[in-house]
Design an enzyme around this catalytic site. Structure first.
Site, PDB file in Angstrom:
ATOM      1  N   ARG A  40       0.842  -1.192   0.000  1.00 17.29           N
ATOM      2  CA  ARG A  40       0.000   0.000   0.000  1.00 17.29           C
ATOM      3  C   ARG A  40       0.879   1.243   0.000  1.00 17.29           C
ATOM      4  NH1 ARG A  40      -3.995   0.102   4.502  1.00 17.29           N
ATOM      5  NH2 ARG A  40      -2.194  -0.456   5.747  1.00 17.29           N
ATOM      6  N   LYS A 104       4.787 -11.195   9.205  1.00 19.06           N
ATOM      7  CA  LYS A 104       4.007 -11.201   7.970  1.00 19.06           C
ATOM      8  C   LYS A 104       4.391 -12.367   7.065  1.00 19.06           C
ATOM      9  CE  LYS A 104       3.396  -6.681   6.584  1.00 19.06           C
ATOM     10  NZ  LYS A 104       3.322  -5.549   5.620  1.00 19.06           N
ATOM     11  N   ARG A 238      -0.224  -1.530  14.423  1.00 23.43           N
ATOM     12  CA  ARG A 238       0.946  -2.110  15.088  1.00 23.43           C
ATOM     13  C   ARG A 238       0.566  -2.476  16.513  1.00 23.43           C
ATOM     14  NH1 ARG A 238       5.333   0.336  12.291  1.00 23.43           N
ATOM     15  NH2 ARG A 238       4.879  -0.278  10.168  1.00 23.43           N
TER      16      ARG A 238
HETATM   17  P1  ATP Z   1       2.565  -2.239   7.965  1.00 22.43           P
HETATM   18  O1  ATP Z   1       2.912  -3.676   7.714  1.00 22.43           O
HETATM   19  O2  ATP Z   1       3.743  -1.375   8.111  1.00 22.43           O
HETATM   20  O3  ATP Z   1       1.528  -2.086   9.010  1.00 22.43           O
HETATM   21  P2  ATP Z   1       1.099  -2.401   5.627  1.00 22.43           P
HETATM   22  O4  ATP Z   1       0.498  -3.618   6.189  1.00 22.43           O
HETATM   23  O5  ATP Z   1       0.157  -1.447   5.016  1.00 22.43           O
HETATM   24  O6  ATP Z   1       1.924  -1.655   6.695  1.00 22.43           O
HETATM   25  P3  ATP Z   1       1.992  -3.083   3.084  1.00 22.43           P
HETATM   26  O7  ATP Z   1       1.931  -1.797   2.392  1.00 22.43           O
HETATM   27  O8  ATP Z   1       0.892  -4.046   2.906  1.00 22.43           O
HETATM   28  O9  ATP Z   1       2.227  -2.817   4.598  1.00 22.43           O
HETATM   29  O10 ATP Z   1       3.330  -3.837   2.676  1.00 22.43           O
HETATM   30  C1  ATP Z   1       4.555  -3.140   2.505  1.00 22.43           C
HETATM   31  C2  ATP Z   1       5.456  -3.363   3.700  1.00 22.43           C
HETATM   32  O11 ATP Z   1       5.643  -4.771   3.937  1.00 22.43           O
HETATM   33  C3  ATP Z   1       6.867  -2.861   3.438  1.00 22.43           C
HETATM   34  O12 ATP Z   1       6.972  -1.530   3.873  1.00 22.43           O
HETATM   35  C4  ATP Z   1       7.780  -3.801   4.228  1.00 22.43           C
HETATM   36  O13 ATP Z   1       7.903  -3.363   5.556  1.00 22.43           O
HETATM   37  C5  ATP Z   1       6.997  -5.084   4.285  1.00 22.43           C
HETATM   38  N1  ATP Z   1       7.454  -6.115   3.301  1.00 22.43           N
HETATM   39  C6  ATP Z   1       7.973  -5.959   2.072  1.00 22.43           C
HETATM   40  N2  ATP Z   1       8.200  -7.141   1.470  1.00 22.43           N
HETATM   41  C7  ATP Z   1       7.795  -8.089   2.351  1.00 22.43           C
HETATM   42  C8  ATP Z   1       7.758  -9.504   2.323  1.00 22.43           C
HETATM   43  N3  ATP Z   1       8.159 -10.206   1.275  1.00 22.43           N
HETATM   44  N4  ATP Z   1       7.293 -10.132   3.411  1.00 22.43           N
HETATM   45  C9  ATP Z   1       6.864  -9.455   4.491  1.00 22.43           C
HETATM   46  N5  ATP Z   1       6.872  -8.116   4.587  1.00 22.43           N
HETATM   47  C10 ATP Z   1       7.334  -7.433   3.523  1.00 22.43           C
END
Ligand code: ATP
Length: 240
Positions: A40, A104, A238
């Site tokens: 996102r 994640k 978070r």
């Molecule tokens: P946050 O996880 O910070 O609460 P978000 O869920 O909105 O925000 P996304 O925008 O869905 O996050 O995903 C992008 C973020 O996920 C990146 O900023 C990085 O921190 C993390 N990320 C990037 N690649 C991976 C991966 N392969 N596996 C897990 N996390 C990743």
């Protein structure tokens, strides 16, 4: 179904076809490697060959576009239930992540648009970590999870399982919206009842206990000022 060895972003590839009217039926596009995968708000989503399963699904809806607000959560239910059926226990972190062992495992990015004939489409991107190498985890800069059991599965079989459940969920969502998925989402919620922060561009905008989602997919938060319902937008969740 299209399979390519390398591309920037499967979401970007499919979205680019939408204004030209070049999408007429659902398309699943899978890439071995995405060089510019995104989450996102343009945040990067990193993947590596053999380390991840990354694909996007373009899907038409009856509309209107505003009805798609809860779609990322319904997609989360489809992915989480499929992965759980393969003996990989996961939880859903609002609004758009699959968590395993507290980190994640997979991310979902839903982007929407309207075709020239007025039909609303969603391009649903999914990135699932199968066997993340340590150097990639270091590049991401935070703990991530992998699912080695899924990495050992036949990739076509895994994609077929994910796609068939996803297609069923999308067809149902188009008829009913998110409401019938609420209880399935809540049953899988990560950090339920735990203190969490809601962040907007790094700033804490709400603090409270995570209390499930409502019929629209908004996160319910029990704060010192009472219960609030948080729309997803660009906020992040978070642990407090
Ligand atoms: P946050 O996880 O910070 O609460 P978000 O869920 O909105 O925000 P996304 O925008 O869905 O996050 O995903 C992008 C973020 O996920 C990146 O900023 C990085 O921190 C993390 N990320 C990037 N690649 C991976 C991966 N392969 N596996 C897990 N996390 C990743």
């Amino acid at each position: 179904i299209e399979a390519v060895s390398e591309t920037g972003s499967t979401n970007a590839d499919l979205l680019a076809r939408l204004p030209a009217g070049a999408l007429s039926r659902p398309v699943l596009r899978i890439a071995d490697v995405q060089n510019a995968g995104r989450g996102r708000a343009g945040r990067p989503w990193l993947s590596a060959p053999g380390a991840s399963l990354t694909f996007s699904l373009a899907w038409p809806f009856k509309g209107p576009l505003q009805r798609l607000a809860g779609l990322p959560l319904a997609v989360g239910v489809a992915l989480a239930e499929t992965v759980a059926s393969l003996d990989v226990p996961v939880q859903l972190k609002w609004p758009n992540d699959l968590m395993k062992d507290g980190a994640k495992l997979a991310g979902i990015l839903v982007e929407t648009g309207t075709a020239p004939d007025g039909v609303p489409w969603a391009v649903i991107g999914c990135g699932i970590n199968l066997a993340m190498p340590d150097d990639m985890e270091a590049a991401i800069g935070r703990a991530v999870s992998s699912a080695p059991w899924l990495a050992r599965m036949d990739r076509n079989e895994l994609v077929a399982l994910l796609l068939s459940r996803l297609a069923a969920v999308l067809a149902e969502f188009d008829d009913t919206g998110f409401a019938p998925f609420r209880d399935r989402w809540n049953a899988l919620q990560a950090w339920r009842g735990q203190p969490v922060n809601i962040l907007d561009q790094g700033n804490v905008v709400h603090q409270g206990l995570a209390a499930g989602v409502d019929d629209a997919g908004r996160l319910l938060l029990d704060t010192s000022a009472g219960r609030v319902a948080v729309l997803s937008g660009d906020v992040s969740l978070r642990l407090a």
